[in-house]
Design an enzyme around this catalytic site. Structure first.
Site, mmCIF file in Angstrom:
data_model
loop_
_atom_site.group_PDB
_atom_site.id
_atom_site.type_symbol
_atom_site.label_atom_id
_atom_site.label_comp_id
_atom_site.label_asym_id
_atom_site.label_seq_id
_atom_site.Cartn_x
_atom_site.Cartn_y
_atom_site.Cartn_z
ATOM 1 N N GLU A 114 -59.044 -32.653 -4.113
ATOM 2 C CA GLU A 114 -59.369 -32.824 -5.574
ATOM 3 C C GLU A 114 -59.906 -33.937 -5.903
ATOM 4 O OE1 GLU A 114 -55.187 -32.201 -7.397
ATOM 5 O OE2 GLU A 114 -55.036 -30.639 -6.440
ATOM 6 N N GLU A 145 -53.584 -22.291 -1.643
ATOM 7 C CA GLU A 145 -52.353 -22.472 -2.450
ATOM 8 C C GLU A 145 -52.123 -21.552 -3.317
ATOM 9 O OE1 GLU A 145 -52.665 -26.526 -4.071
ATOM 10 O OE2 GLU A 145 -53.120 -27.147 -2.167
#
Ligand code: G3I
Length: 381
Positions: free
Chosen positions: A162, A269
């Site tokens: 991220e 995820e």
């Protein structure tokens, strides 16, 4: 047609109907078997599962999945909670569980702005300011020690997680970016490779299949890493989806774009909010329908709320909508099975999920498959 041939034909046509009751051909399969020739099927695991105190959870994981990711235990706050003090007890149990059961073991993650202990961003004792040199040293020691500790035992690491902001295409204003600059990304990948030369190295992020600017920067990042001599093997599309966003077409397009860069593509995820606009009154507020990302600390606030008040079971209509959406998404994954190497669910049961409020997984709190589970099975042709 003779009587005999007519009977054979009837028998043949009615075979599916007279197969043993209870188990159809689809139900007899497991996820990992159904996708065996396509990609790994993974699940994020918590300590109760890999320490097998949650026996049912561990059993279900071993029946259905062939890869595991650590939901929390390999993050910086767990592996180096204090400056230079490394703790591997939980991580070691996670990796041992995977090895014992011949699962593909994933490392998550080496560098992230979140779950980063406060000391990393603070100046050393007596100093006024956190310098580039000090932060580079901390980053180097962390990556070399953690990836080095598990050298040869991890299939692949989410090296950086991220690093790109939402909606602007800018790099995220993390302490690493602020203090070191964009080069922290190159250094992180080079050090990870040095620490564990045979581990695959991934860049992992969310909304790349929803936010065009973010995706463009991720593509530029891959090229920038390579241009600067860093190896990157794969892209992790996190896959925190809801019933409508991102569209199947956008997921399809995004997988294709990263595959075209010669990267292994992983859905790392996966979960799908089953309730479009879930509002948890008094605790979290309304979650946006157009974003897959709840407010920053929603998971934490939810946890407090969720313990006393689990979500209502899904209605049959909601179960069907979730199943259709999972079927649609896995249809896209199946199409791209030559590029996709792994699809990992972010948790086993709804009760284990960070988004429990939205019943996003394919097993319910009682370890039972939801209709979505069968839709996933069916998408493997
Ligand atoms: O460790 C403490 C524990 O000691 C304490 O008893 C408990 C009380 O609530 O809290 C525990 O920590 C929580 C931890 O999950 C383990 O349950 C944290 O408060 C909570 O913030 C943490 O949430 C995790 C979240 O990352 C933090 O950012 C979620 O479990 C985890 O699923 C989630 O995973 C991230 C990926 O790593 C990266 N991509 C997004 C994804 C979802 O946010």
């Amino acid at each position: 047609m003779t009587h005999h041939r007519f009977l054979s034909l009837v028998l043949l046509l009615s075979l599916p109907l007279i197969s043993p009751p209870g188990l159809s051909a689809t139900e007899a399969r497991t996820l990992k078997d159904a996708y065996h020739d396509a990609f790994l099927i993974g699940v994020a695991v918590n300590p109760a599962q890999f320490e097998e105190t949650d026996k049912k959870g561990a059993e279900l994981i071993l029946r259905e999945f062939n890869s595991i990711s650590p939901e929390n235990v390999l993050k910086w706050e767990h592996t180096e909670p204090r400056d230079g003090e490394f703790t591997f007890a939980a991580g070691d149990r996670y990796v041992a569980f995977g090895e014992q059961h011949h699962l593909a073991v994933i490392g998550h993650n080496l560098v992230w702005h979140n779950q980063l202990p406060a000391w990393v961003s603070q100046p050393p004792a007596g100093a006024e300011k956190l310098t580039r040199e000090v932060l580079l040293d901390r980053l180097h020691r962390h990556i070399m020690t953690v990836a080095g500790h598990y050298r040869g035992r991890i299939l692949g690491w989410d090296v950086v997680n991220e690093a790109i902001a939402d909606g602007t295409g800018a790099y995220r204003d993390s302490v690493f970016y602020r203090v070191i600059g964009k080069e922290f990304l190159v250094m992180a990948f080079k050090w990870a490779q040095e620490a564990d030369p045979h581990a695959e190295l991934y860049y992992n992020d969310y909304n790349l299949d929803q936010d065009d600017k973010k995706r463009a920067t991720a593509i530029e990042l891959i090229k920038y890493l390579r241009a600067n001599g860093a190896r990157v093997d794969g892209i992790g599309l996190q896959g925190h989806y809801n019933l409508t966003y991102p569209s199947a077409a956008k997921i399809d397009e995004t997988i294709g774009m990263f595959a075209d860069l010669g990267l292994k593509v992983m859905i790392t995820e996966l979960d799908v909010q089953a309730i479009a606009n879930q509002s948890i009154s008094g605790a979290v507020g309304a979650f946006p329908t157009t974003s897959t990302r709840p407010p920053a600390n929603a998971a934490k606030r939810w946890r407090g709320w969720g313990r006393s008040q689990p979500p209502k079971p899904l209605t049959p209509e909601q179960q069907t909508a979730l199943a259709e959406r999972y079927g649609e998404i896995f249809g896209v994954f199946w199409k791209h099975r030559a590029a996709i190497t792994r699809v990992t669910f972010w948790g086993l049961r709804d009760a284990d999920s960070w988004r429990r409020y939205a019943s996003p997984l394919i097993f319910d709190d009682n370890y039972q498959p939801k209709p979505a589970y069968f839709a996933v099975l069916k998408a493997a042709k």
